[in-house]
Design an enzyme around this catalytic site. Structure first.
Site, PDB file in Angstrom:
ATOM      1  N   HIS A   1       0.791  -1.234   0.000  1.00 27.09           N
ATOM      2  CA  HIS A   1       0.000   0.000   0.000  1.00 27.09           C
ATOM      3  C   HIS A   1       0.818   1.275   0.000  1.00 27.09           C
ATOM      4  O   HIS A   1       0.243   2.363  -0.019  1.00 27.09           O
ATOM      5  CB  HIS A   1      -0.930   0.038   1.220  1.00 27.09           C
ATOM      6  CG  HIS A   1      -2.152  -0.797   1.056  1.00 27.09           C
ATOM      7  ND1 HIS A   1      -3.311  -0.305   0.506  1.00 27.09           N
ATOM      8  CD2 HIS A   1      -2.381  -2.097   1.335  1.00 27.09           C
ATOM      9  CE1 HIS A   1      -4.207  -1.258   0.469  1.00 27.09           C
ATOM     10  NE2 HIS A   1      -3.680  -2.368   0.969  1.00 27.09           N
TER      11      HIS A   1
ATOM     12  N   LYS B   1      -9.245  14.015   4.009  1.00 28.30           N
ATOM     13  CA  LYS B   1      -8.364  12.844   4.053  1.00 28.30           C
ATOM     14  C   LYS B   1      -7.515  12.970   5.312  1.00 28.30           C
ATOM     15  O   LYS B   1      -7.541  14.011   5.968  1.00 28.30           O
ATOM     16  CB  LYS B   1      -7.482  12.786   2.809  1.00 28.30           C
ATOM     17  CG  LYS B   1      -6.804  14.120   2.455  1.00 28.30           C
ATOM     18  CD  LYS B   1      -6.006  14.070   1.177  1.00 28.30           C
ATOM     19  CE  LYS B   1      -6.811  14.055  -0.070  1.00 28.30           C
ATOM     20  NZ  LYS B   1      -6.767  12.813  -0.826  1.00 28.30           N
ATOM     21  N   ARG B   2      -6.781  11.912   5.665  1.00 25.31           N
ATOM     22  CA  ARG B   2      -5.880  12.032   6.803  1.00 25.31           C
ATOM     23  C   ARG B   2      -4.908  13.188   6.588  1.00 25.31           C
ATOM     24  O   ARG B   2      -4.551  13.513   5.463  1.00 25.31           O
ATOM     25  CB  ARG B   2      -5.094  10.725   6.994  1.00 25.31           C
ATOM     26  CG  ARG B   2      -5.919   9.630   7.648  1.00 25.31           C
ATOM     27  CD  ARG B   2      -6.398  10.005   9.033  1.00 25.31           C
ATOM     28  NE  ARG B   2      -5.331  10.036  10.006  1.00 25.31           N
ATOM     29  CZ  ARG B   2      -5.095   9.084  10.900  1.00 25.31           C
ATOM     30  NH1 ARG B   2      -5.873   8.024  10.971  1.00 25.31           N
ATOM     31  NH2 ARG B   2      -4.082   9.198  11.748  1.00 25.31           N
TER      32      ARG B   2
ATOM     33  N   LYS C   1       0.332  14.655   1.629  1.00 32.82           N
ATOM     34  CA  LYS C   1      -0.972  14.972   1.030  1.00 32.82           C
ATOM     35  C   LYS C   1      -1.131  16.476   0.791  1.00 32.82           C
ATOM     36  O   LYS C   1      -2.033  16.910   0.103  1.00 32.82           O
ATOM     37  CB  LYS C   1      -2.101  14.427   1.903  1.00 32.82           C
ATOM     38  CG  LYS C   1      -2.205  12.882   1.891  1.00 32.82           C
ATOM     39  CD  LYS C   1      -3.316  12.400   2.817  1.00 32.82           C
ATOM     40  CE  LYS C   1      -3.426  10.890   2.913  1.00 32.82           C
ATOM     41  NZ  LYS C   1      -4.174  10.270   1.802  1.00 32.82           N
TER      42      LYS C   1
ATOM     43  N   THR D   1      -8.494   6.876  -2.724  1.00 32.37           N
ATOM     44  CA  THR D   1      -9.833   6.416  -3.073  1.00 32.37           C
ATOM     45  C   THR D   1     -10.840   7.552  -2.879  1.00 32.37           C
ATOM     46  O   THR D   1     -11.920   7.534  -3.483  1.00 32.37           O
ATOM     47  CB  THR D   1     -10.265   5.217  -2.207  1.00 32.37           C
ATOM     48  OG1 THR D   1      -9.993   5.513  -0.829  1.00 32.37           O
ATOM     49  CG2 THR D   1      -9.540   3.943  -2.616  1.00 32.37           C
TER      50      THR D   1
ATOM     51  N   LYS E   1     -14.337   8.606  -5.021  1.00 38.37           N
ATOM     52  CA  LYS E   1     -15.663   8.879  -4.448  1.00 38.37           C
ATOM     53  C   LYS E   1     -16.198  10.214  -4.951  1.00 38.37           C
ATOM     54  O   LYS E   1     -17.369  10.335  -5.315  1.00 38.37           O
ATOM     55  CB  LYS E   1     -15.587   8.918  -2.917  1.00 38.37           C
ATOM     56  CG  LYS E   1     -15.191   7.613  -2.260  1.00 38.37           C
ATOM     57  CD  LYS E   1     -14.918   7.836  -0.766  1.00 38.37           C
ATOM     58  CE  LYS E   1     -14.140   6.687  -0.174  1.00 38.37           C
ATOM     59  NZ  LYS E   1     -13.532   7.038   1.135  1.00 38.37           N
TER      60      LYS E   1
HETATM   61  C1  PLP Z   1     -12.206   7.227   1.433  1.00 36.68           C
HETATM   62  C2  PLP Z   1     -11.773   7.563   2.802  1.00 36.68           C
HETATM   63  C3  PLP Z   1     -10.418   7.788   3.063  1.00 36.68           C
HETATM   64  C4  PLP Z   1      -9.349   7.767   1.991  1.00 36.68           C
HETATM   65  O1  PLP Z   1      -9.243   9.054   1.444  1.00 36.68           O
HETATM   66  P1  PLP Z   1      -7.984   9.475   0.542  1.00 36.68           P
HETATM   67  O2  PLP Z   1      -8.378  10.817   0.039  1.00 36.68           O
HETATM   68  O3  PLP Z   1      -7.897   8.474  -0.560  1.00 36.68           O
HETATM   69  O4  PLP Z   1      -6.793   9.508   1.422  1.00 36.68           O
HETATM   70  C5  PLP Z   1     -10.045   8.103   4.350  1.00 36.68           C
HETATM   71  N1  PLP Z   1     -10.958   8.181   5.351  1.00 36.68           N
HETATM   72  C6  PLP Z   1     -12.268   7.977   5.125  1.00 36.68           C
HETATM   73  C7  PLP Z   1     -13.222   8.101   6.260  1.00 36.68           C
HETATM   74  C8  PLP Z   1     -12.723   7.657   3.851  1.00 36.68           C
HETATM   75  O5  PLP Z   1     -14.031   7.449   3.650  1.00 36.68           O
END
Ligand code: PLP
Length: 808
Positions: free
Chosen positions: A356, A544-545, A550, A652, A656
């Site tokens: 990952h 995101k985190r 990032k 991901t 979304k």
């Molecule tokens: C989809 C999702 C992530 C991943 O987000 P990235 O932008 O790909 O880092 C992290 N936390 C939650 C709660 C999510 O639904």
């Protein structure tokens, strides 16, 4: 099929029987439990028949082992997949209740940090929905990912005791508990037939008790299992509690230390810490899972364990469960009597590994001493794996002898878990095309040379059932009205929407839905922050985190830049923007917490400046989790995917938001590249260095952040403002960020990409003003997003790695 009348009858019946209440008296919580119970009854029948079916047909099965399953709430998705969501919501509305309030009674199961854990949850949904025999195996943490509060701009972490009320979806199966052993001594003894008898003495015994959560397929009567293991004191040990007072206290202590194993989720995302308890958690999960698999295989009694790999595939989600390799070896040799070679063949035909990340800080390496004392037998086996592997290279690949220190499973007094996972598995996959290429060409090059056939790519995905159908019913309806409902079973059919990209009434509908969703999010923002945002501003979203790679910092620099422009030229004709952030920082990650604080201080200056009005607003929503993501994503217009190129394995969140009609502003990184390939350059906003350029700057060391600071006035002004206390109460506030950028030479190329980022946002603004064009772009993004359904990903895993067929 239910009507609201029959569903109402069911509810009435449940409430009277379980609580002695009628519908009018029922609280939202009462209704929640009643609906959960109705749903569970629907599920149970199919759960039993699915299990029976797998047994009778001796179906090949896959086990997905993961330290994280970020499943969020299950009520709506279970109702959806059982075909009950619409009727249930309608019934509640007829009763004068808000379905949202009822569904929100469920605790958000935060058994994961971010993308990796959410991926595991999306995969389970797709596996069941596509009728594959595959299950999840994880840990039932009593405390999930911490709850985030922000106090004066600072993140404060509160424990997430998500099990404080009954969790209706789990079933405890105590009779299937297994024993796990830690510490102690290993004794070897040659039997008369020459075989080796291994005994483990003085070890601490822990019970792994399974709690099963059903994984419901969409409209197909398949119910697979997510088995979550809980650590408990073995009953026999508990009896000793009664013996004497001193033992009582000793054992109470002992019990607490055992229960700690499934006590809490480590809150570090893409970061590794060599904590012993974490290693215990990993072995606990792996040992319980593998023992369970073997027991189940034997219970079926259909073939010899020698053929385990013909009936079982095990996927390990990152290196966290890579002790599966030595644990399967141990059980096959010490308990089942196989020779090393036989056990090795079975193991390496059963286990597959997903990588990952290439971030060095995330690569797990356990100190030899820790491994040896905590898991003595496992360590012996890893040692043997390492010796045989290194000898193999020495004799079979003499040209690679110099590389042995770089690939050895044990080196520098540490066990390298990624190396163990690669050596012990038959498949190694990356999670997006670029990521897999970087693994093959750079990060794992010697392994790729040794085992070219093991490496493969499986670009991540998301379940469109949750992330479109469930969270954005209005958009789903508009789509179905246009192209029919086939896209639900075959998400690639979403591309039929391209026929409507010049259809004015259709574009109007898409735009109305977005406006509706923005209004709802604006209300939520008002409730949670007290801030009124302009519903017609651009909703520019980064959720995101929080991680330096990032680059939330780049985003907030853009905000400061726009603010400075407005202050200099109040007449500036700027399209109003609402910047929406949500992010948790790991509790020990100082720089990440500083960035959260900076976002808050910039927000407080910008949001309270009357001369700015509603042209710029900066919103930080606390406690980012699945449920919050579900509320933000349908309203997003711009999706910020701005990682330093080469650092984000896939992402991901990008998928979304694309699926919900947002445009991506992003670097050529992770799955952004694949989004770009699909939608074309006119439907995405790409900026910044690409991963080769980043790599070359890193190699040559020719990047100089200071030079940009001294030549770009916009950058200098922003950094000086940060350093000078413009966005804080005291002067010292953000010195760490300032120094980090300038004296550590901006390792994530924030300044380097700044200019290109600002330019791109100007292009975005021009595009947004032409609403027709924007709507067309939005439709193209929805239309091409079908490829990012995790159904596609799971079809690929099933065909190439797991060798599973859809059951009929
Ligand atoms: C989809 C999702 C992530 C991943 O987000 P990235 O932008 O790909 O880092 C992290 N936390 C939650 C709660 C999510 O639904």
């Amino acid at each position: 099929m239910h009507t609201t009348e029959t569903f109402k009858d069911l509810l009435t019946d449940k409430l009277t029987r379980n609580l002695g209440k009628n519908i009018e008296e029922a609280t939202d919580k009462d209704l929640y439990y009643a609906i959960a119970s109705i749903t569970q009854e629907e599920i149970n029948e199919n759960w039993l028949s699915t299990r029976r079916r797998y047994d009778e047909k001796n179906e090949r099965q896959m086990y997905y082992i993961s330290m994280e399953f970020l499943i969020g709430r299950l009520m709506e998705s279970n109702l959806l997949n059982c075909g009950l969501l619409d009727i249930c919501s309608e019934t509640l509305r007829e009763l004068g209740r808000d379905p949202e309030n009822v569904y929100q009674q469920e605790a958000d199961a935060g058994l994961g940090n971010g993308g990796l854990g959410r991926l595991a949850a999306c995969f389970l949904d797709s596996i069941a929905s596509l009728q594959f025999a595959g299950h999840g195996s994880g840990i039932r943490y009593r405390y999930g990912l911490f709850e985030q509060r922000i106090i004066h701009g600072n993140q404060v972490e509160l424990p997430d005791y998500w099990l404080k009320e009954e969790y209706p979806w789990e079933t405890r199966n105590a009779e299937e508990a297994l024993s796990i052993h830690f510490g102690g001594e290993i004794h070897m003894h040659k039997r008369v037939d020459g075989s080796l008898e291994v005994t483990h003495k003085e070890a601490d015994e822990v019970h792994a008790v399974p709690y099963d959560v059903p994984v419901v397929g969409y409209n197909n009567q398949v119910v697979n299992t997510l088995r979550l293991w809980s650590a408990e004191l073995p009953a026999e040990t508990a009896e000793i509690l009664a013996e004497s007072e001193s033992k009582y206290y000793h054992h109470l202590d002992h019990m607490h230390s055992i229960e700690q194993i499934s006590g809490f989720l480590y809150p570090d995302d893409s970061n590794y810490e060599g904590k012993e308890l974490r290693l215990k958690q990993q072995y606990f999960l792996v040992s319980a899972t593998i023992q369970n698999i073997i027991r189940d295989f034997k219970r079926r009694g259909k073939s010899s364990l020698k053929k385990l790999h013909e009936k079982i595939a095990i996927q390990i989600n990152d290196t966290h469960p890579s002790l599966a390799v030595p644990e399967l070896m141990r059980l096959l040799m010490d308990t089942e009597g196989f020779s090393w070679d036989e056990a090795w063949e079975i193991t390496t035909k059963t286990i597959a590994y997903t990588n990952h990340t290439t971030l060095s800080e995330a690569l797990e390496k356990w100190p030899v001493g820790m491994m040896e004392s905590l898991l003595p037998r496992i360590f012996m086996i890893i040692n043997e794996i390492n010796e045989r592997f290194c000898l193999g290279i020495y004799y079979d690949r003499p040209e690679m002898r110099d590389l042995i220190p770089e690939v050895a499973v044990i080196a520098d007094d540490q066990v390298h878990m990624a190396r163990l996972a690669i050596v012990g598995s038959f498949s190694v996959n990356g999670v997006a095309k670029l990521h897999t290429e970087i693994l093959k060409k750079r990060e794992m090059k010697p392994f790729y040379e040794l085992y070219p056939k093991k490496f493969n790519n499986k670009t991540n995905g998301i379940t469109h059932r949750r992330w479109l159908l469930q969270v954005n019913p209005k958009l789903s309806e508009v789509i179905t009205d246009a192209i029919g409902s086939q896209w639900i079973a075959q998400p690639l059919k979403l591309n039929g929407l391209m026929r409507y990209s010049n259809d004015a009434p259709f574009l109007e509908k898409i735009s109305d839905v977005k406006q509706h969703n923005k209004k709802i999010l604006a209300q939520l923002i008002k409730e949670r922050t007290g801030i009124t945002v302009n519903e017609y501003s651009i909703f520019d979203v980064q959720i995101k985190r929080l991680h330096e790679y990032k680059r939330q910092l780049l985003n907030i620099f853009h905000v400061i830049y726009l603010y400075n422009e407005m202050k200099e030229n109040p007449k500036l004709d700027l399209t109003p923007r609402t910047f929406i952030f949500a992010a948790k920082a790991a509790p020990g990650y100082h720089m990440a917490k500083e960035i959260i604080k900076l976002i808050h201080h910039v927000a407080s200056v910008v949001n309270n400046d009357r001369t700015i009005g509603d042209k710029l607003k900066v919103i930080f929503l606390e406690n980012y989790n699945v449920s919050l993501a579900e509320k933000i994503i349908p309203a997003a217009e711009l999706s910020e995917q701005i990682s330093t190129a080469g650092k984000e394995a896939s992402g991901t969140g990008n998928m979304k938001m694309m699926m919900n009609g947002a445009m991506t502003v992003g670097t050529m990184d992770g799955a952004n590249i694949e989004i770009f390939d699909l939608v074309g350059k006119e439907n995405i906003f790409i900026f910044g260095l690409n991963s080769d350029q980043v790599h070359h700057h890193n190699e040559l060391g020719d990047y100089n952040a200071n030079a940009i600071y001294h030549t770009d006035d916009r950058v200098k002004k922003i950094l000086d403002q940060i350093n000078g206390g413009e966005f804080g109460s005291q002067e010292i506030e953000f010195k760490d960020i300032f120094y980090h950028i300038l004296y550590h030479n901006d390792p994530y190329y924030v300044l380097k990409d700044f200019d290109s980022y600002i330019d791109t946002h100007e292009v975005i603004e021009r595009n947004y003003r032409d609403q027709k064009t924007w709507q067309k772009m939005s439709v193209a993004n929805i239309a091409y997003s079908g490829k990012f359904s995790s159904d596609r990903t799971i079809h690929e895993y099933a065909a190439d790695i797991w060798k599973l067929k859809q059951i009929r």
